[in-house]
Design an enzyme around this catalytic site. Structure first.
Site, mmCIF file in Angstrom:
data_model
loop_
_atom_site.group_PDB
_atom_site.id
_atom_site.type_symbol
_atom_site.label_atom_id
_atom_site.label_comp_id
_atom_site.label_asym_id
_atom_site.label_seq_id
_atom_site.Cartn_x
_atom_site.Cartn_y
_atom_site.Cartn_z
ATOM 1 N N TYR A 74 1.028 -1.331 0.016
ATOM 2 C CA TYR A 74 0.105 -0.094 0.155
ATOM 3 C C TYR A 74 0.884 1.187 -0.082
ATOM 4 O O TYR A 74 0.482 2.214 -0.534
ATOM 5 C CB TYR A 74 -1.089 -0.137 1.077
ATOM 6 C CG TYR A 74 -2.283 -0.797 0.939
ATOM 7 C CD1 TYR A 74 -2.350 -2.119 0.969
ATOM 8 C CD2 TYR A 74 -3.432 -0.292 0.057
ATOM 9 C CE1 TYR A 74 -3.346 -2.846 0.636
ATOM 10 C CE2 TYR A 74 -4.166 -0.994 -0.310
ATOM 11 C CZ TYR A 74 -4.567 -2.442 -0.160
ATOM 12 O OH TYR A 74 -5.208 -3.078 -0.481
ATOM 13 N N ARG A 77 1.803 1.723 -3.358
ATOM 14 C CA ARG A 77 0.678 2.210 -4.336
ATOM 15 C C ARG A 77 0.465 3.884 -4.010
ATOM 16 O O ARG A 77 0.058 4.670 -4.609
ATOM 17 C CB ARG A 77 -0.564 1.537 -4.052
ATOM 18 C CG ARG A 77 -0.513 0.085 -4.632
ATOM 19 C CD ARG A 77 -1.744 -0.731 -4.492
ATOM 20 N NE ARG A 77 -2.954 -0.191 -4.976
ATOM 21 C CZ ARG A 77 -4.298 -0.348 -4.683
ATOM 22 N NH1 ARG A 77 -4.462 -1.327 -3.864
ATOM 23 N NH2 ARG A 77 -5.198 0.165 -5.218
ATOM 24 N N VAL A 110 -9.554 4.075 -5.125
ATOM 25 C CA VAL A 110 -9.073 4.500 -3.785
ATOM 26 C C VAL A 110 -8.114 5.494 -3.843
ATOM 27 O O VAL A 110 -7.548 6.081 -2.988
ATOM 28 C CB VAL A 110 -8.667 3.421 -2.929
ATOM 29 C CG1 VAL A 110 -9.716 2.491 -2.688
ATOM 30 C CG2 VAL A 110 -7.415 2.720 -3.737
ATOM 31 N N HIS A 126 -14.875 1.637 -2.101
ATOM 32 C CA HIS A 126 -13.780 0.959 -1.576
ATOM 33 C C HIS A 126 -12.956 1.771 -0.776
ATOM 34 O O HIS A 126 -11.829 0.987 -0.325
ATOM 35 C CB HIS A 126 -13.237 0.122 -2.762
ATOM 36 C CG HIS A 126 -14.012 -0.733 -3.301
ATOM 37 N ND1 HIS A 126 -13.966 -0.982 -4.634
ATOM 38 C CD2 HIS A 126 -15.219 -1.493 -3.128
ATOM 39 C CE1 HIS A 126 -14.875 -1.937 -5.115
ATOM 40 N NE2 HIS A 126 -15.444 -2.159 -4.124
ATOM 41 N N CYS A 134 -7.113 1.613 12.377
ATOM 42 C CA CYS A 134 -6.670 0.494 12.808
ATOM 43 C C CYS A 134 -7.616 -0.864 12.776
ATOM 44 O O CYS A 134 -8.821 -0.489 11.925
ATOM 45 C CB CYS A 134 -6.412 0.503 14.354
ATOM 46 S SG CYS A 134 -7.934 0.622 15.433
ATOM 47 N N GLY A 193 -14.938 2.652 -17.061
ATOM 48 C CA GLY A 193 -13.629 1.914 -16.486
ATOM 49 C C GLY A 193 -13.538 0.946 -15.812
ATOM 50 O O GLY A 193 -12.741 0.798 -14.597
ATOM 51 N N SER A 195 -14.585 -3.291 -15.012
ATOM 52 C CA SER A 195 -14.631 -4.572 -15.722
ATOM 53 C C SER A 195 -15.932 -5.210 -14.996
ATOM 54 O O SER A 195 -16.346 -6.171 -15.574
ATOM 55 C CB SER A 195 -13.400 -5.661 -15.270
ATOM 56 O OG SER A 195 -13.203 -5.980 -13.876
ATOM 57 N N ASN A 219 -15.780 2.089 -21.989
ATOM 58 C CA ASN A 219 -14.379 1.160 -21.811
ATOM 59 C C ASN A 219 -14.046 0.489 -23.123
ATOM 60 O O ASN A 219 -14.600 0.515 -23.984
ATOM 61 C CB ASN A 219 -15.277 -0.019 -21.145
ATOM 62 C CG ASN A 219 -14.179 -1.162 -20.427
ATOM 63 O OD1 ASN A 219 -13.102 -1.142 -20.903
ATOM 64 N ND2 ASN A 219 -14.399 -1.713 -19.351
ATOM 65 N N PRO A 220 -12.545 0.610 -23.156
ATOM 66 C CA PRO A 220 -12.201 0.093 -24.410
ATOM 67 C C PRO A 220 -12.538 -1.435 -24.728
ATOM 68 O O PRO A 220 -12.448 -1.759 -25.892
ATOM 69 C CB PRO A 220 -10.598 0.166 -24.476
ATOM 70 C CG PRO A 220 -10.391 0.661 -23.050
ATOM 71 C CD PRO A 220 -11.722 0.848 -22.230
HETATM 72 N N1 APR Z 1 -10.677 4.074 -20.068
HETATM 73 C C1 APR Z 1 -11.691 3.426 -19.658
HETATM 74 N N2 APR Z 1 -11.429 2.126 -19.240
HETATM 75 C C2 APR Z 1 -10.319 1.432 -19.133
HETATM 76 C C3 APR Z 1 -9.047 2.271 -19.782
HETATM 77 C C4 APR Z 1 -9.449 3.449 -20.072
HETATM 78 N N3 APR Z 1 -8.189 4.264 -20.360
HETATM 79 N N4 APR Z 1 -8.301 1.469 -19.429
HETATM 80 C C5 APR Z 1 -8.481 0.127 -18.944
HETATM 81 N N5 APR Z 1 -9.919 0.307 -18.872
HETATM 82 C C6 APR Z 1 -10.734 -0.590 -18.421
HETATM 83 C C7 APR Z 1 -10.446 -2.184 -18.639
HETATM 84 O O1 APR Z 1 -10.906 -2.551 -20.173
HETATM 85 C C8 APR Z 1 -11.384 -2.942 -17.437
HETATM 86 O O2 APR Z 1 -12.724 -3.164 -17.957
HETATM 87 O O3 APR Z 1 -11.051 -0.514 -17.043
HETATM 88 C C9 APR Z 1 -11.333 -1.842 -16.411
HETATM 89 C C10 APR Z 1 -10.517 -2.169 -15.183
HETATM 90 O O4 APR Z 1 -11.050 -3.236 -14.692
HETATM 91 P P1 APR Z 1 -10.270 -3.732 -13.135
HETATM 92 O O5 APR Z 1 -8.612 -3.838 -13.435
HETATM 93 O O6 APR Z 1 -11.119 -4.963 -13.076
HETATM 94 O O7 APR Z 1 -10.641 -2.437 -12.442
HETATM 95 P P2 APR Z 1 -12.243 -2.527 -11.531
HETATM 96 O O8 APR Z 1 -13.216 -2.633 -12.286
HETATM 97 O O9 APR Z 1 -12.199 -1.001 -11.084
HETATM 98 O O10 APR Z 1 -11.914 -3.395 -10.289
HETATM 99 C C11 APR Z 1 -13.138 -3.356 -9.379
HETATM 100 O O11 APR Z 1 -11.944 -4.822 -7.802
HETATM 101 O O12 APR Z 1 -9.781 -5.212 -7.553
HETATM 102 C C12 APR Z 1 -10.843 -4.740 -6.925
HETATM 103 O O13 APR Z 1 -11.208 -3.086 -5.534
HETATM 104 C C13 APR Z 1 -10.582 -3.595 -6.496
HETATM 105 O O14 APR Z 1 -11.883 -1.213 -7.223
HETATM 106 C C14 APR Z 1 -11.529 -2.395 -7.565
HETATM 107 C C15 APR Z 1 -12.584 -3.436 -8.045
#
Ligand code: APR
Length: 255
Positions: A74, A77, A110, A126, A134, A193, A195, A219-220
């Site tokens: 952390y 990060r 976060v 989150h 703590c 953005g 998944s 989302n791409p």
């Molecule tokens: N613009 C938009 N979307 C994007 C970009 C971009 N430039 N680059 C990547 N992505 C998309 C990817 O295609 C993917 O669908 O962002 C998404 C990222 O997905 P994850 O990495 O799974 O992140 P997230 O959905 O925020 O995860 C949710 O899971 O890991 C835990 O607590 C963590 O908050 C997180 C939660």
């Protein structure tokens, strides 16, 4: 200044939905911060952490097993986040907030970048990596630095940890309540953005859809939400969102 081309980029019905909306919910995931240089969660971890899966670091069990490793991750990060800036996608969301009647921003991120871009009321689903508490829930003042082992709570002596929601932990009740209330009354829901793999955040989009909201994904890539969306804006949020805001400015009296 956006040219009149932007208005042609989006379906007129999408722009009308934004102009006519009473309450928009925007839910963002780590993809929204990708263009700020913060790795998304499910991309391969870069550098020092390539050999760990986030799921093996962001859990209470991982912290109990190896508090130093989790605290170091952390801290890494936090250092990364403190060197990044909001990108045009964050800035566009802050601008959109001022252009529509009501916008509730829920983020799974976060990193605090939405606040730094100008959104002052963010539902941090989150938590926030820059805050610590703590293990018994007492807020900790300082951010844990490079100490030998995680510092202890001044009030109760329990270990200090990041004030984020780990896998297996529940979303704080007040936060979930606020998010659900917004989803129940919104008429447009953006999933940007993310998944859409982690509950309950991913479920909010479908709940909004069930309540009659127009569902828009930015989302791409495709996600489990894509098939349920009314509009799919395929591409990076840092490129799409500024165009969407320009198009909106060209239609409403905010020009
Ligand atoms: N613009 C938009 N979307 C994007 C970009 C971009 N430039 N680059 C990547 N992505 C998309 C990817 O295609 C993917 O669908 O962002 C998404 C990222 O997905 P994850 O990495 O799974 O992140 P997230 O959905 O925020 O995860 C949710 O899971 O890991 C835990 O607590 C963590 O908050 C997180 C939660």
């Amino acid at each position: 200044m956006g040219s009149d081309r932007e208005i042609d980029v989006f379906p007129p019905a999408l722009i009308d939905a934004l102009v006519d909306s009473r309450h928009i919910v925007v839910m963002t995931g780590s993809g929204t911060s990708a263009e700020s240089g913060i790795p998304t969660f499910r991309d391969a971890q870069t550098g020092l952490w390539a050999k760990y899966r986030p799921e093996d670091l962001a859990t209470p069990e991982a912290f109990a097993r190896n508090p130093q490793l989790v605290s170091d991750w952390y801290e890494w990060r936090r250092q990364l986040v403190s060197k990044t800036d909001p990108n045009p996608g964050h800035t566009a969301i802050a601008a959109l907030t001022k252009l529509v009647k009501q916008l509730t921003l829920i983020t799974q991120n976060v990193d605090g970048l939405h606040q730094r871009a100008g959104n002052d009321d963010v539902i941090e689903f989150h938590g926030n990596i820059m805050l610590s508490r703590c293990t018994d829930g007492h807020p900790a003042t300082g951010i844990q630095g490079d100490t030998e082992s995680p510092p202890r709570c001044e009030q109760c002596g329990a270990m200090i940890r990041p004030a984020v929601v780990w896998f297996g932990e529940s979303i704080p009740a007040a936060v979930l309540q606020r998010a659900l209330a917004a989803v129940e009354t919104c008429d447009v829901f953006f999933a940007i953005g993310t998944s859409a793999q982690v509950q309950p955040a991913a479920g909010l989009a479908l709940l909004a859809k069930q309540n009659g909201a127009t569902l828009i994904e930015i989302n791409p890539a495709e996600t489990p939400l894509t098939d349920d969306c009314d509009y799919i804006l395929k591409g990076p949020s840092g490129a799409i969102l500024p165009k969407l805001v320009s198009a909106l400015k060209q239609t409403s009296d905010h020009a």
